[in-house]
Scaffold this motif. Structure first.
Motif, PDB file in Angstrom:
ATOM      1  N   ARG A 170      -4.234 -26.520 -19.208  1.00 49.10           N
ATOM      2  CA  ARG A 170      -4.127 -25.058 -19.371  1.00 49.10           C
ATOM      3  C   ARG A 170      -3.661 -24.419 -18.063  1.00 49.10           C
ATOM      4  O   ARG A 170      -2.893 -23.457 -18.072  1.00 49.10           O
ATOM      5  N   GLU A 171      -4.104 -24.958 -16.934  1.00 50.92           N
ATOM      6  CA  GLU A 171      -3.673 -24.431 -15.638  1.00 50.92           C
ATOM      7  C   GLU A 171      -2.160 -24.583 -15.441  1.00 50.92           C
ATOM      8  O   GLU A 171      -1.520 -23.721 -14.837  1.00 50.92           O
ATOM      9  N   VAL A 172      -1.584 -25.664 -15.955  1.00 51.03           N
ATOM     10  CA  VAL A 172      -0.125 -25.839 -15.879  1.00 51.03           C
ATOM     11  C   VAL A 172       0.563 -24.664 -16.584  1.00 51.03           C
ATOM     12  O   VAL A 172       1.514 -24.078 -16.054  1.00 51.03           O
ATOM     13  N   VAL A 173       0.067 -24.316 -17.765  1.00 44.35           N
ATOM     14  CA  VAL A 173       0.656 -23.210 -18.533  1.00 44.35           C
ATOM     15  C   VAL A 173       0.475 -21.890 -17.781  1.00 44.35           C
ATOM     16  O   VAL A 173       1.403 -21.085 -17.675  1.00 44.35           O
ATOM     17  N   SER A 174      -0.706 -21.675 -17.224  1.00 47.88           N
ATOM     18  CA  SER A 174      -0.973 -20.438 -16.472  1.00 47.88           C
ATOM     19  C   SER A 174      -0.097 -20.341 -15.234  1.00 47.88           C
ATOM     20  O   SER A 174       0.416 -19.261 -14.901  1.00 47.88           O
ATOM     21  N   ARG A 175       0.081 -21.463 -14.549  1.00 44.49           N
ATOM     22  CA  ARG A 175       0.928 -21.490 -13.350  1.00 44.49           C
ATOM     23  C   ARG A 175       2.377 -21.135 -13.715  1.00 44.49           C
ATOM     24  O   ARG A 175       3.040 -20.376 -13.021  1.00 44.49           O
ATOM     25  N   TYR A 176       2.854 -21.681 -14.822  1.00 39.36           N
ATOM     26  CA  TYR A 176       4.199 -21.360 -15.313  1.00 39.36           C
ATOM     27  C   TYR A 176       4.324 -19.848 -15.542  1.00 39.36           C
ATOM     28  O   TYR A 176       5.273 -19.216 -15.066  1.00 39.36           O
ATOM     29  N   CYS A 177       3.357 -19.267 -16.268  1.00 36.69           N
ATOM     30  CA  CYS A 177       3.424 -17.834 -16.588  1.00 36.69           C
ATOM     31  C   CYS A 177       3.389 -16.991 -15.316  1.00 36.69           C
ATOM     32  O   CYS A 177       4.150 -16.023 -15.191  1.00 36.69           O
ATOM     33  N   ARG A 204       8.835 -24.267 -11.320  1.00 44.66           N
ATOM     34  CA  ARG A 204       9.230 -25.678 -11.194  1.00 44.66           C
ATOM     35  C   ARG A 204       7.999 -26.590 -11.120  1.00 44.66           C
ATOM     36  O   ARG A 204       7.989 -27.676 -11.689  1.00 44.66           O
ATOM     37  N   SER A 205       6.949 -26.126 -10.454  1.00 41.32           N
ATOM     38  CA  SER A 205       5.760 -26.960 -10.278  1.00 41.32           C
ATOM     39  C   SER A 205       5.049 -27.278 -11.591  1.00 41.32           C
ATOM     40  O   SER A 205       4.234 -28.192 -11.655  1.00 41.32           O
ATOM     41  N   ALA A 206       5.366 -26.538 -12.647  1.00 34.01           N
ATOM     42  CA  ALA A 206       4.756 -26.795 -13.955  1.00 34.01           C
ATOM     43  C   ALA A 206       5.429 -27.957 -14.685  1.00 34.01           C
ATOM     44  O   ALA A 206       4.898 -28.451 -15.678  1.00 34.01           O
ATOM     45  N   LEU A 256       4.872 -31.208 -24.404  1.00 36.60           N
ATOM     46  CA  LEU A 256       4.554 -32.616 -24.228  1.00 36.60           C
ATOM     47  C   LEU A 256       4.297 -32.772 -22.735  1.00 36.60           C
ATOM     48  O   LEU A 256       5.209 -32.561 -21.926  1.00 36.60           O
ATOM     49  N   MET A 257       3.055 -33.047 -22.383  1.00 38.94           N
ATOM     50  CA  MET A 257       2.688 -33.189 -20.972  1.00 38.94           C
ATOM     51  C   MET A 257       2.292 -34.620 -20.695  1.00 38.94           C
ATOM     52  O   MET A 257       1.756 -35.312 -21.561  1.00 38.94           O
ATOM     53  N   ALA A 288       1.835 -32.321 -15.856  1.00 39.94           N
ATOM     54  CA  ALA A 288       2.983 -31.418 -15.842  1.00 39.94           C
ATOM     55  C   ALA A 288       3.750 -31.579 -17.149  1.00 39.94           C
ATOM     56  O   ALA A 288       3.550 -32.534 -17.908  1.00 39.94           O
ATOM     57  N   ILE A 289       4.648 -30.642 -17.387  1.00 33.34           N
ATOM     58  CA  ILE A 289       5.440 -30.623 -18.617  1.00 33.34           C
ATOM     59  C   ILE A 289       6.552 -31.657 -18.518  1.00 33.34           C
ATOM     60  O   ILE A 289       7.326 -31.658 -17.573  1.00 33.34           O
TER      61      ILE A 289
END
Length: 172
Positions: A15-22, A34-36, A116-117, A125-126
């Protein structure tokens, strides 16, 4: 920061990956976006299909044509199997820009991120994302000015988020 230990599950990390992206999109911080993704990650958006590097070029240009965006994420479910996960996140994204009556710059959309992570070297990451557009409505001509003075968002290091992070670093 010191304090009680924080325990983080794979679900929390995903979920943090998604939040970081947003956050990266909303703050126009393409390094954070990019880090996501894993290097070579793939993204499928309305109007775009390609690698993360191509996506960053495309989305960066699109975001710079806007005054701002705000992504609100809601339901999130991650099905984890070892180092592979399928994550589905529901959300709403608001976009605004000039001219205020342009529906392509002033709209709200409902979406799902189907990701797909994978976990590589301990980092989720994605690997591939499908940004599924469920609906869109025009907000053209509906934006009004703030009712008074107060903090405003910025798409650079002057945003209050970075001020709070700087203060937190000095406190630790």
């Amino acid at each position: 920061m010191d304090g009680d230990p924080v325990t983080t599950s794979d679900h929390d990390l995903i979920r943090e990956v998604v939040s970081r992206y947003c956050r990266g999109v909303d703050r126009l911080d393409l390094d954070l976006v990019r880090s996501a993704y894993h290097p070579g990650g793939i993204d499928h958006h309305t109007g775009f299909d390609g690698t993360v590097d191509e996506y960053l070029e495309w989305v960066g240009a699109a975001l710079r044509r806007l005054s701002g965006t705000m992504h609100i994420i809601g339901n999130h479910l991650a099905e984890v199997s070892g180092d592979v996960a399928v994550s589905e996140t529901y959300g709403t994204a608001v976009h605004w820009g000039e001219p205020a009556d342009d529906p392509r710059r002033n709209f709200t959309t409902g979406f799902r991120y189907v990701d797909l992570m994978t976990r590589v070297a301990g980092r989720w990451a994605i690997r591939e994302r499908w940004a599924v557009r469920e609906w869109t409505r025009s907000d053209a001509g509906r934006l009004i000015a703030k009712e008074g003075a107060g903090p405003s968002g910025a798409r650079d290091r002057t945003d209050p988020l970075y001020l709070a992070q700087d203060i937190a670093r000095r406190l630790t």
